[in-house]
Design a protein around this motif. Sequence first.
Motif, mmCIF file in Angstrom:
data_model
loop_
_atom_site.group_PDB
_atom_site.id
_atom_site.type_symbol
_atom_site.label_atom_id
_atom_site.label_comp_id
_atom_site.label_asym_id
_atom_site.label_seq_id
_atom_site.Cartn_x
_atom_site.Cartn_y
_atom_site.Cartn_z
ATOM 1 N N UNK A 98 24.985 36.631 -5.654
ATOM 2 C CA UNK A 98 25.035 36.696 -7.758
ATOM 3 C C UNK A 98 24.839 38.473 -7.582
ATOM 4 N N UNK A 99 24.621 39.245 -6.824
ATOM 5 C CA UNK A 99 24.138 40.783 -7.235
ATOM 6 C C UNK A 99 25.073 41.305 -5.585
ATOM 7 N N UNK A 112 28.947 47.649 -2.488
ATOM 8 C CA UNK A 112 27.628 47.432 -0.964
ATOM 9 C C UNK A 112 28.034 46.026 -1.990
ATOM 10 N N UNK A 113 28.603 45.141 -0.877
ATOM 11 C CA UNK A 113 28.608 44.075 -1.292
ATOM 12 C C UNK A 113 28.010 42.711 -0.694
ATOM 13 N N UNK A 114 27.195 42.041 -0.793
ATOM 14 C CA UNK A 114 25.816 41.498 -0.342
ATOM 15 C C UNK A 114 25.778 40.924 0.530
ATOM 16 N N UNK A 146 29.395 38.112 -11.196
ATOM 17 C CA UNK A 146 29.833 36.537 -10.757
ATOM 18 C C UNK A 146 31.446 36.990 -10.112
ATOM 19 N N UNK A 147 31.627 35.726 -8.864
ATOM 20 C CA UNK A 147 32.734 35.502 -8.462
ATOM 21 C C UNK A 147 33.560 34.677 -9.448
ATOM 22 N N UNK A 148 35.034 35.024 -9.592
ATOM 23 C CA UNK A 148 35.524 34.091 -10.660
ATOM 24 C C UNK A 148 36.321 32.662 -9.615
ATOM 25 N N UNK A 149 36.499 32.213 -10.886
ATOM 26 C CA UNK A 149 36.651 30.543 -10.190
ATOM 27 C C UNK A 149 38.485 30.754 -10.973
ATOM 28 N N UNK A 150 39.765 31.080 -10.311
ATOM 29 C CA UNK A 150 41.122 31.439 -11.293
ATOM 30 C C UNK A 150 40.875 29.710 -11.485
ATOM 31 N N UNK A 151 41.460 29.548 -13.156
ATOM 32 C CA UNK A 151 42.042 28.097 -13.748
ATOM 33 C C UNK A 151 43.500 29.214 -13.726
ATOM 34 N N UNK A 152 44.754 28.622 -13.086
ATOM 35 C CA UNK A 152 46.189 28.855 -13.787
ATOM 36 C C UNK A 152 46.777 28.605 -14.999
ATOM 37 N N UNK A 153 47.250 29.440 -16.163
ATOM 38 C CA UNK A 153 47.607 28.312 -16.873
ATOM 39 C C UNK A 153 48.467 29.401 -17.506
ATOM 40 N N UNK A 154 49.444 28.447 -18.464
ATOM 41 C CA UNK A 154 50.842 29.136 -18.504
ATOM 42 C C UNK A 154 50.740 30.218 -19.955
ATOM 43 N N UNK A 155 49.992 29.773 -20.680
ATOM 44 C CA UNK A 155 49.696 30.623 -22.225
ATOM 45 C C UNK A 155 47.317 30.842 -22.310
#
Length: 153
Positions: free
Chosen positions: A64-65, A90-92, A127-136
Amino acid sequence: MTKKTLQVRILDDRIGTSIPFPEYATEGSAGLDLRACLKEPLVLEPGQTQLIPTGLSIHIADPSLAAMILPRSGLGHKHGIVLGNLVGLIDSDYQGELMVSCWNRGNTTFTVNVGERVAQLVLVPVVQADFEVVDEFDASSRGEGGFGSTGSH
Ligand SMILES: O=c1ccn([C@H]2C[C@H](O)[C@@H](COP(=O)(O)OP(=O)(O)OP(=O)(O)O)O2)c(=O)[nH]1
Ligand SMILES: [Mg+2]
């Protein structure tokens, strides 16, 4: 103010002796200046880019940093010394030496001296994203407008 303890390795024994260990210059400083851990002064001709070692590695460990390497405003504005990658991220999980890509974007030769403060390191939240694929998407007031769509005044 949030304080965080970071593990650091000193890779060059001049750090802490002839080359100061990084520190926050003032109580309110966001960045820690990184110093050029060079064997000898480095001449940067106009347009040249060189990777400069810092003699230090950090292990942030916490996903988270992250840390960002940013130019110093004085060097960038007055001397044209900025970063070859514009910003360093610089990655954690990075454990290698912190390296600074120095780019002389100016039109005069610049000499980087041994121990000179060449850039600054800022710790930032991630913040790392969790992707939720949506149509719109739900409608927003901007919609797809960008790149000056709101006008120039
Ligand atoms: O100015 C910088 C930028 C990066 N790094 C280190 C830390 C970072 O975690 C690693 C990888 O950086 P990045 O992901 O930006 O580079 P890449 O070209 O994508 O390399 P990689 O494939 O190793 O991720 O290199 C530095 O030391 N200085
Ligand atoms: Mg990468």
